[in-house]
Scaffold this motif. Sequence first.
Motif, PDB file in Angstrom:
ATOM      1  N   VAL A  53       1.047  -1.000  -0.280  1.00 11.59           N
ATOM      2  CA  VAL A  53       0.169  -0.113  -0.291  1.00 11.59           C
ATOM      3  C   VAL A  53       0.830   1.783  -0.522  1.00 11.59           C
ATOM      4  O   VAL A  53       1.762   1.243   0.699  1.00 11.59           O
ATOM      5  CB  VAL A  53      -1.151  -0.021   1.181  1.00 11.59           C
ATOM      6  CG1 VAL A  53      -1.712   1.296   1.453  1.00 11.59           C
ATOM      7  CG2 VAL A  53      -1.914  -1.482   0.870  1.00 11.59           C
ATOM      8  N   ASP A  81      -6.362   0.923  -7.071  1.00 17.62           N
ATOM      9  CA  ASP A  81      -7.996   1.070  -5.818  1.00 17.62           C
ATOM     10  C   ASP A  81      -7.475   1.819  -4.929  1.00 17.62           C
ATOM     11  O   ASP A  81      -6.290   2.439  -4.911  1.00 17.62           O
ATOM     12  CB  ASP A  81      -7.206  -0.275  -4.863  1.00 17.62           C
ATOM     13  CG  ASP A  81      -8.337  -1.602  -6.040  1.00 17.62           C
ATOM     14  OD1 ASP A  81      -9.034  -1.475  -7.346  1.00 17.62           O
ATOM     15  OD2 ASP A  81      -7.720  -2.572  -5.453  1.00 17.62           O
ATOM     16  N   MET A  83      -8.119   4.591  -1.172  1.00 18.75           N
ATOM     17  CA  MET A  83      -9.651   4.151   0.003  1.00 18.75           C
ATOM     18  C   MET A  83      -9.028   5.964   0.767  1.00 18.75           C
ATOM     19  O   MET A  83      -7.979   6.099   0.731  1.00 18.75           O
ATOM     20  CB  MET A  83      -8.521   3.266   1.218  1.00 18.75           C
ATOM     21  CG  MET A  83      -9.757   3.226   2.464  1.00 18.75           C
ATOM     22  SD  MET A  83      -9.868   2.275   2.759  1.00 18.75           S
ATOM     23  CE  MET A  83      -8.119   1.385   3.671  1.00 18.75           C
ATOM     24  N   ASP A 140     -13.677   2.431   2.130  1.00 13.49           N
ATOM     25  CA  ASP A 140     -13.137   1.488   2.181  1.00 13.49           C
ATOM     26  C   ASP A 140     -12.543   1.271   0.869  1.00 13.49           C
ATOM     27  O   ASP A 140     -12.702   2.063   0.298  1.00 13.49           O
ATOM     28  CB  ASP A 140     -14.719   0.260   1.406  1.00 13.49           C
ATOM     29  CG  ASP A 140     -14.379  -1.481   1.894  1.00 13.49           C
ATOM     30  OD1 ASP A 140     -13.017  -1.278   2.024  1.00 13.49           O
ATOM     31  OD2 ASP A 140     -15.519  -2.243   1.512  1.00 13.49           O
ATOM     32  N   TRP A 141     -11.761  -0.129   0.537  1.00 11.52           N
ATOM     33  CA  TRP A 141     -11.014   0.252  -1.596  1.00 11.52           C
ATOM     34  C   TRP A 141     -11.743   0.993  -2.263  1.00 11.52           C
ATOM     35  O   TRP A 141     -13.240  -0.289  -2.383  1.00 11.52           O
ATOM     36  CB  TRP A 141     -11.093  -0.769  -1.340  1.00 11.52           C
ATOM     37  CG  TRP A 141      -9.296  -0.913  -0.370  1.00 11.52           C
ATOM     38  CD1 TRP A 141      -9.344  -1.723   0.865  1.00 11.52           C
ATOM     39  CD2 TRP A 141      -7.748   0.055  -0.668  1.00 11.52           C
ATOM     40  NE1 TRP A 141      -7.805  -1.966   1.465  1.00 11.52           N
ATOM     41  CE2 TRP A 141      -7.689  -0.342   0.244  1.00 11.52           C
ATOM     42  CE3 TRP A 141      -7.769   0.366  -1.392  1.00 11.52           C
ATOM     43  CZ2 TRP A 141      -6.338  -0.343   1.076  1.00 11.52           C
ATOM     44  CZ3 TRP A 141      -6.426   1.470  -1.961  1.00 11.52           C
ATOM     45  CH2 TRP A 141      -5.552   0.708  -0.016  1.00 11.52           C
ATOM     46  N   THR A 143     -12.407   1.292  -6.952  1.00  9.53           N
ATOM     47  CA  THR A 143     -11.343   1.247  -8.632  1.00  9.53           C
ATOM     48  C   THR A 143     -11.639   2.002  -8.408  1.00  9.53           C
ATOM     49  O   THR A 143     -12.723   1.992  -9.399  1.00  9.53           O
ATOM     50  CB  THR A 143     -11.615  -0.232  -9.114  1.00  9.53           C
ATOM     51  OG1 THR A 143     -11.503  -1.278  -7.645  1.00  9.53           O
ATOM     52  CG2 THR A 143     -10.787  -0.751  -9.776  1.00  9.53           C
ATOM     53  N   TYR A 190      -3.210   4.258  -1.679  1.00  9.03           N
ATOM     54  CA  TYR A 190      -3.525   3.448  -3.231  1.00  9.03           C
ATOM     55  C   TYR A 190      -2.771   2.299  -3.099  1.00  9.03           C
ATOM     56  O   TYR A 190      -1.660   2.000  -2.923  1.00  9.03           O
ATOM     57  CB  TYR A 190      -2.400   4.714  -4.135  1.00  9.03           C
ATOM     58  CG  TYR A 190      -3.614   5.625  -4.451  1.00  9.03           C
ATOM     59  CD1 TYR A 190      -4.380   6.144  -5.100  1.00  9.03           C
ATOM     60  CD2 TYR A 190      -3.206   6.878  -4.035  1.00  9.03           C
ATOM     61  CE1 TYR A 190      -4.896   7.400  -5.535  1.00  9.03           C
ATOM     62  CE2 TYR A 190      -3.168   8.413  -3.798  1.00  9.03           C
ATOM     63  CZ  TYR A 190      -4.152   8.233  -4.728  1.00  9.03           C
ATOM     64  OH  TYR A 190      -5.098   9.665  -5.605  1.00  9.03           O
TER      65      TYR A 190
END
Length: 198
Positions: A53, A81, A83, A140-141, A143, A190
Motif C-alpha cells: 500500500v 484502488d 481508500m 473502503d477500497w 477502484t 493507493y
Amino acid sequence: MKASHFLFFILLLCICIPASAQEAKMKKIFNGKNLKGWVEPANKACWTVSDGVLLVKNEPAKKGAILWTEKSYQNFIFQADFMMGDGTVDSGIFLRSENDQIQIGISGSLKRDLTGSPYIPKLRYPVEATGVKDLLKPKDWNTLKIKVIGNTYTAYLNGQEVMTYSSADMPPSGPLGIQLHPGNEMSISYRKIMAVAL
C-alpha cells in the motif's frame, strides 16, 4: 451450427477478444515495496510504502506534491484502488501533465466531492462525473480506471463509467502523476496501481 449462428459467434469474438487482451496486459507500475519506477518528490516523508500500500499523507507544512511515473504514456489505461483516509481528502491522477487531472475526493474550490471528474486549471471542472454518490465507498477500497485515447479520456468508478471528456490542451505524451494537494490535512491510500499502453 447454423451459418447465422456461426457468424454471430465470430462477431462476438471480434468484439470481445481485443478488450480482454487489453485488460490482460495491465502491468503493475507500483511494486508495493518501494517507489521504484517513480520520480520521488522532495518531501519524501509524504509517501510511504508498506504491505503493498502507498500511503499519501501531508506533512505539517501542508506543501503537497506530485508523484510522477518515470515512464511517459500516449494512449493508455490506468487503474488503481484507493481508500480515503483522514482529513479533507483532495487528490487525483494527472494525465500526461498538470493540465488534466481526474479528481479524487473534495474539490478545494467547490467544497464537495467530485471524484471521477476532470479538473483543468483554466476551466476548473468542465463536466462532472455522474452516479458517483451511489458508487463511492468513503471508508473502503474503491477502484478508479481511466482510459485515454488521444485527447479523450473516460473514467470508471468501481466498474461503472462515470465520465467522458475531450480536452483541448492535452499534450500527446507524458507521465502519470498522483497528487497530494497542498493546504489540506489529509491522507489517502493507493494499491494495485497498474497501467498499459494501448
